[in-house]
Scaffold this active site. Structure first.
Site, PDB file in Angstrom:
ATOM      1  N   HIS A 167       0.825  -1.210   0.000  1.00  0.00           N
ATOM      2  CA  HIS A 167       0.000   0.000   0.000  1.00  0.00           C
ATOM      3  C   HIS A 167       0.860   1.261   0.000  1.00  0.00           C
ATOM      4  O   HIS A 167       0.576   2.214  -0.737  1.00  0.00           O
ATOM      5  CB  HIS A 167      -0.928  -0.003   1.216  1.00  0.00           C
ATOM      6  N   HIS A 199       1.479  -3.519   9.261  1.00  0.00           N
ATOM      7  CA  HIS A 199       2.901  -3.521   8.934  1.00  0.00           C
ATOM      8  C   HIS A 199       3.686  -2.909  10.078  1.00  0.00           C
ATOM      9  O   HIS A 199       3.130  -2.248  10.961  1.00  0.00           O
ATOM     10  CB  HIS A 199       3.167  -2.715   7.650  1.00  0.00           C
TER      11      HIS A 199
END
Length: 279
Positions: A184, A226
């Site tokens: 992303h 993440h």
């Protein structure tokens, strides 16, 4: 003889100078003999100690450098893990910021690859001018390049996602096992730079695009998808990907040449197959 020495020493104390001089001479002579007899042994011992504990070798220096490097890497990973845990405030509904989790999830979806591919292909097919189609074609190429590079790096590094990651109904089909780098963040940085260079013509649009890229990257940390290093490396990777796309920019003439070449090869293959059936 021992009694004689003691008497001579007593005589020196009582005031006789002769025996005192003789006593000091014998003591100094015996001390000198002991030093001469012990000197080689001490020198041998010192040389042996120097040979065992000599100057450090190259292997020792290299191992020391490796140890320092390993400690530094582990310290940085520990700091990364600690900061990532502190930022994961929307990991689930029971988190401290769990109330805004649906909004953060919406921002996350805006940076997913599927909406970007669908929008790019739609704009490519519905484009009115050749310039618009050329830009959309290169954007599709950039998205494919980003998807390929991120997948290769993830398979090579194989860093597991944070343990506090919670899978939703939507994300359970798309969340991968590996987290480094953040796809992303890479896609947001690449698309933001692409739009800023090719499409953004006002200051308000530039600010909106930059804010969107930052929000998408931050959403990955708030949702505990993440680690911080994953997002940071993804942003740097996406920024550099646009430079590759700019160097490999597909123009209209190049695209026509490629299409004509492909059509010519396809016609040759069809002709060859037809001749085989006729024979």
């Amino acid at each position: 003889m021992l009694n004689t020495r003691r008497n001579s020493c007593r005589g020196s104390i009582s005031g006789n100078s002769g025996p005192a001089t003789h006593c000091r001479y014998e003591v100094s002579t015996s001390a000198r003999r002991r030093s001469l007899s012990e000197g080689p042994a001490r020198r041998r011992g010192s040389s042996c100690a120097y040979s065992v504990f000599g100057p450090p070798s190259d292997d020792y220096a290299s191992s020391l450098k490796q140890t320092i490097f390993t400690i530094t890497i582990r310290f940085m990973l520990a700091v990364d893990l600690w900061i990532s845990k502190k930022l994961g405030v929307c990991a689930c509904e029971g988190s401290s910021w769990g109330g805004i989790r649906p909004l953060v999830r919406l921002v996350e979806i805006s940076g997913h690859g599927i909406p970007w591919f669908i929008g790019t292909l739609y704009s490519l097919l519905r484009g009115e001018t050749i310039a618009e189609k050329e830009i959309m074609l290169n954007l599709a190429f950039a998205l494919l390049l980003d998807l390929l590079l991120v997948r290769v790096v993830k398979r090579f590094v194989r860093r597991r996602v944070p343990p506090q990651t919670r899978s939703d109904i939507f994300s359970s089909f798309f969340v991968e096992r590996y987290s480094f780098p953040s796809g992303h963040a890479s896609r947001a940085a690449m698309c933001a730079r692409f739009i800023l260079v090719q499409l953004a013509d006002t200051t308000a649009m530039r600010v909106l695009v930059l804010g969107w890229a930052v929000a998408v990257s931050l959403s990955r940390l708030l949702l505990a998808r993440h680690y911080v290093t994953d997002v940071g490396f993804g942003l740097a990777m996406g920024y550099c990907q646009y430079s590759v796309v700019e160097r490999l920019w597909v123009t209209r003439d190049l695209l026509l040449d490629l299409l004509l070449t492909l059509l010519g090869q396809l016609a040759g293959i069809i002709t060859y197959i037809t001749e085989l059936y006729i024979r």
